[in-house]
Write an enzyme that holds these catalytic residues in place. Structure first.
Site, PDB file in Angstrom:
ATOM      1  N   THR A 283       0.834  -1.205   0.000  1.00  0.00           N
ATOM      2  CA  THR A 283       0.000   0.000   0.000  1.00  0.00           C
ATOM      3  C   THR A 283       0.868   1.254   0.000  1.00  0.00           C
ATOM      4  O   THR A 283       0.566   2.225  -0.679  1.00  0.00           O
ATOM      5  CB  THR A 283      -0.918   0.003   1.249  1.00  0.00           C
TER       6      THR A 283
ATOM      7  N   TYR B 107       6.637 -11.751   4.762  1.00  0.00           N
ATOM      8  CA  TYR B 107       5.525 -11.084   4.089  1.00  0.00           C
ATOM      9  C   TYR B 107       5.221 -11.936   2.860  1.00  0.00           C
ATOM     10  O   TYR B 107       5.964 -11.915   1.882  1.00  0.00           O
ATOM     11  CB  TYR B 107       5.944  -9.659   3.718  1.00  0.00           C
TER      12      TYR B 107
ATOM     13  N   LYS C 295       2.903 -11.953   7.665  1.00  0.00           N
ATOM     14  CA  LYS C 295       1.804 -11.153   7.146  1.00  0.00           C
ATOM     15  C   LYS C 295       1.325 -11.917   5.931  1.00  0.00           C
ATOM     16  O   LYS C 295       1.978 -11.945   4.894  1.00  0.00           O
ATOM     17  CB  LYS C 295       2.274  -9.755   6.758  1.00  0.00           C
TER      18      LYS C 295
ATOM     19  N   GLY D 136      -4.004 -10.549   5.575  1.00  0.00           N
ATOM     20  CA  GLY D 136      -3.781  -9.314   4.825  1.00  0.00           C
ATOM     21  C   GLY D 136      -4.750  -9.068   3.687  1.00  0.00           C
ATOM     22  O   GLY D 136      -4.455  -8.271   2.805  1.00  0.00           O
TER      23      GLY D 136
ATOM     24  N   SER E  21      -5.559  -1.485   4.310  1.00  0.00           N
ATOM     25  CA  SER E  21      -5.499  -0.057   4.025  1.00  0.00           C
ATOM     26  C   SER E  21      -6.056   0.679   5.233  1.00  0.00           C
ATOM     27  O   SER E  21      -7.086   0.288   5.773  1.00  0.00           O
ATOM     28  CB  SER E  21      -6.378   0.309   2.823  1.00  0.00           C
TER      29      SER E  21
END
Lengths: 308, 308, 308, 308
Positions: free
Chosen positions: A52, A142, A172, A196, A215
């Site tokens: 993001t 991630y 994540k 996520g 977000s």
């Protein structure tokens, strides 16, 4: 830092990176007001310089400076998890080392998307080198396979990484496959599996996931889902997830895949916080499209949800 | 038949089709004992001639005869939903018409995987022709994109199909994308969204899905998940889903994708009910591999779960 | 029949199957005039009931009848290769047996696209059963991975199939990967590797492929490419391939993947030979779109090329 | 520099980047001997810091230094095309500007693989920014869709880019789709379409491609293919392409996709020129595997071909 106990719970927001109008520079003047905004949204944790935040579209210098500026806003949040993944190992090692020097609460690293690892072993080897550069900082994988096209078994990653990466704390999990999240959670108790993907949070909650990364402006939806779910009001949780799903569905009309992040950033001026354009090859929405998007978001009550 | 109220709830089992030893013929002698076995597993509904049943590897004559034989066992079940999808429209129309003539409770149809539809409109046109051949029988779309490679928006299918297909009742959603299931359920109240992936059932339950279609022998897991979930014991539901996930993970070592159905059928002799081999291009497990599989299944307590 | 010498060379045309206006039946009245048309196009070989012919959208009865009707036109062609692939083994065995009984020059078989084989071994096992049902008829693998999603090494198929399938003669290689075609050709001399993608024929020729299977009306392009290439006039061959490419590029604007076959059939009325619609889930072009297509085809001189 | 006439022909070699034993640094001591080796292989052109050179696994500082060191070897080659693509626009702009300052003959740029462009327009916008930073240096698009997962129409890129990018000269077409290469070549005369896949060079030659970019040690194969093809000895050209294909097939057993570049680098010590390991997430072959690879390469006469 107590490595074994860092475990952010609830909502972790991934802020956009404010850029100047021409997109050429980070707009360092916006961090304070943006942090204030996030605080008002009741966001406990930040995930900085991730997808993001367009971390991978930033130079090393910008990554470092941005991390530092977010750390100056640290008192407004419970914790800051810094993404230090890049397209190459040496850069990520340097960012990991810097991250530890500025005292972030944790780091997360994504696998490169060009030279894609073709098995879990090489991802572990890669991540170990990165994690070792921040030996006192909790480390998160991630995993975001639809962006990187690196498809691994997250659970097998943990099997192999546990002994190798001393600072390993969790993942994540932005890859959308829930069985992967669930298998990981159940086979690797003590590690943290953060979801996520916005449109699967109620599902992830039911499976036991303790945190969601999203977000920033979606936080009110997730705070509601969590609250309703925890109080046993499943129908209220479904309604909030449905409200969230409607936003996801509207957004997807204006851009999918990587471009969906451009759509998200185009929504910030609608919240009276212009954070500038996205960077190429993402493309900011034209004002015409942004207007249509705004009216569709209004129709699904987005602005009521995110009012602070 | 009350079209608007047919809505099977809970566990719907997809039986294998018993084949003779050489795989060349349906073994019509096995239906009674298999039906008794399924009844003992407390399975309320059947999904006949679907993917698990290798419907698409059977000739028209076999499809028809098999449907009739299952209907002879009908008194052991609450309802029978018959899959009448094939590789081509004319055959499916013929099967739909036959299905109505033998009084099945509902029919389901999959889209062809060779001449793949490239939008929702053509899937609706196709399904309308099929459904119209059984004008008094509830109709379900069978959506299974990872098998057919036909990727459509299920929700948009309903948008378009509602007015076109008078008998439309729901979807067997074997495509793994939960947001598709959830969006469909919320936007199309009154229709039924049945989940068809074993390893996402708890998640689907939390989202409000009322039925799951699964390999028959997994029913005890799902009965437990449903019971625990409905009584508010989320941790027990997770434990049952975890137990189910372990079986899924073991099976996946012996075959993935279409071949996973071969692995499933290889498990039947372990339950003292040999239903014969799968048909080419699926390949039955060698006895060596079947033995290893059995010992891995034992290690995850599969045989305790499915004891009847 | 001399199995070891059947080796059609040059252009093999895959005819459409004429359907009645509503698409519900084969239009058996059209075979003679269509065969005459094909003869005028100087087409030596036919590939009947393949993808272009929508073989997999036809019932068994239609497959059989259509094969017989083409055989009645046999004297207009050097040879007829009959596609007998279906979605399931038993049907293909029956078609293979029938094919031999009516004396086709060869048979070809595609692998099922729903229950997809997951290695070469199972494709060989499957094809052996089919080929054995026509023990005196040359057998061709029909490999078309972008339609079936069965991705195998064609060369490895031949490694394994050579000893198993006594009637093996070659492959209709419609999968677009040239290195696969080339490796196969060089490692398996004596077998025939026929190219099946219009837009790579000059390339395939340069690699040594002796035959191309194509939509019938493209034959004039390929006859020209072959003639120019064989006479050493490479630039003329490129020009003809470019002219062909232009048609491919125009067609692709009106439909890609499976739908491209619908576009092709929509071109037949422009050649004064209406063969009826395609069958669902393919969708015939609307008359508006067909008109636009016609004018684009005119702009790239298609109608001059195919004038007979 | 005469922008409109730069058009390297024949073989362009993509050198590996020499790394130190631990992979942590570029081994700057190896450039001279490596350049001598390349010169002996009769390689006219270099493609520096591309995929083979692991450009995207290098830091900015390393990219710059490596480019400069290759430029010091410039007198051994006819031209040097420098790849300046990275994961983000700002870095690529900086590298483009540096490239012009050191006088490379041309630059090439790949699209980012993480934030993937979703249409030709955004690729053009991105590339324009990069190209404008080197206004006097010929610019090439580097299209390699199986690595980046950015799938665009190359021909449409040229349609749009021609007016936007003043320095546009061509494309390094490493995407394997020949119809894309061919359409581009024919629709955009005057631009240069260089083929970048070893196993399709004869095919590309037949279509008119004037240059091939390849791992340096494959140059003798391509020099032979070109020579035979140009002299009209097609069978000799096929034999050389077959010899090349055998090497490709052997290599693919030891690693596919990105990992194939690791296999290539593992072959350098076999040519008495150890250029060090690859960088994670690529993994160098173990000595056991390297030995097996060497013996398989010997069996297909690789070492005879590349003897200098």
């Amino acid at each position: 830092k107590n490595m074994s106990t860092y475990a952010p719970k609830g909502c972790m927001a991934a802020p956009f990176t404010p850029f100047t109008k021409d997109g050429k520079d980070v707009d360092y003047s916006k961090f304070k007001s943006y942090a204030d905004h996030l605080q008002k949204l009741k966001i406990p944790h930040l995930f900085v310089n991730g997808t993001t935040g367009e971390g991978l579209s930033m130079t090393m210098e910008e990554r470092i400076k941005t991390a530092e500026l977010w750390m100056q806003q640290k008192d407004k949040f419970e914790s800051i998890l810094l993404h230090i993944g890049t397209g190459n190992l040496k850069d990520s090692i340097q960012l990991a080392s810097h991250a530890e020097s500025i005292g972030v609460d944790g780091i997360a690293c994504i696998a490169p998307s060009f030279f894609r690892a073709n098995n879990e072993e090489s991802v572990v080897s890669y991540m170990k080198e990165v994690a070792d550069a921040a030996p006192n900082t909790p480390f998160y994988l991630y995993d975001f396979n639809i962006m990187t096209n690196v498809y691994i078994s997250v659970s097998r990653f943990f099997d192999l990484a546990k002994d190798e990466i001393k600072t390993l704390r969790g993942v994540k999990h932005s890859s959308p496959q829930l069985p992967s999240l669930f298998t990981g959670m159940r086979e690797h108790r003590g590690y943290q599996f953060m979801m996520g993907t916005d449109d699967q949070y109620l599902a992830a909650l039911s499976l036991g996931s303790e945190a969601i990364v999203t977000s920033a402006f979606m936080a009110p939806y997730f705070n509601k889902i969590i609250e309703a779910f925890n109080s046993g009001d499943l129908e209220a949780a479904r309604n909030a997830q449905e409200a969230c799903q409607k936003v996801v569905n509207v957004r997807s009309k204006y851009g999918t895949g990587p471009q969906s992040f451009a759509v998200g950033k185009s929504m910030m001026p609608m919240l009276d916080l212009d954070l500038g354009p996205v960077r190429l090859p993402l493309v900011s929405l034209t004002s015409d499209l942004a207007e249509k998007l705004q009216s569709e978001l209004k129709a699904v009550n987005f602005f009521d949800w995110v009012k602070v």
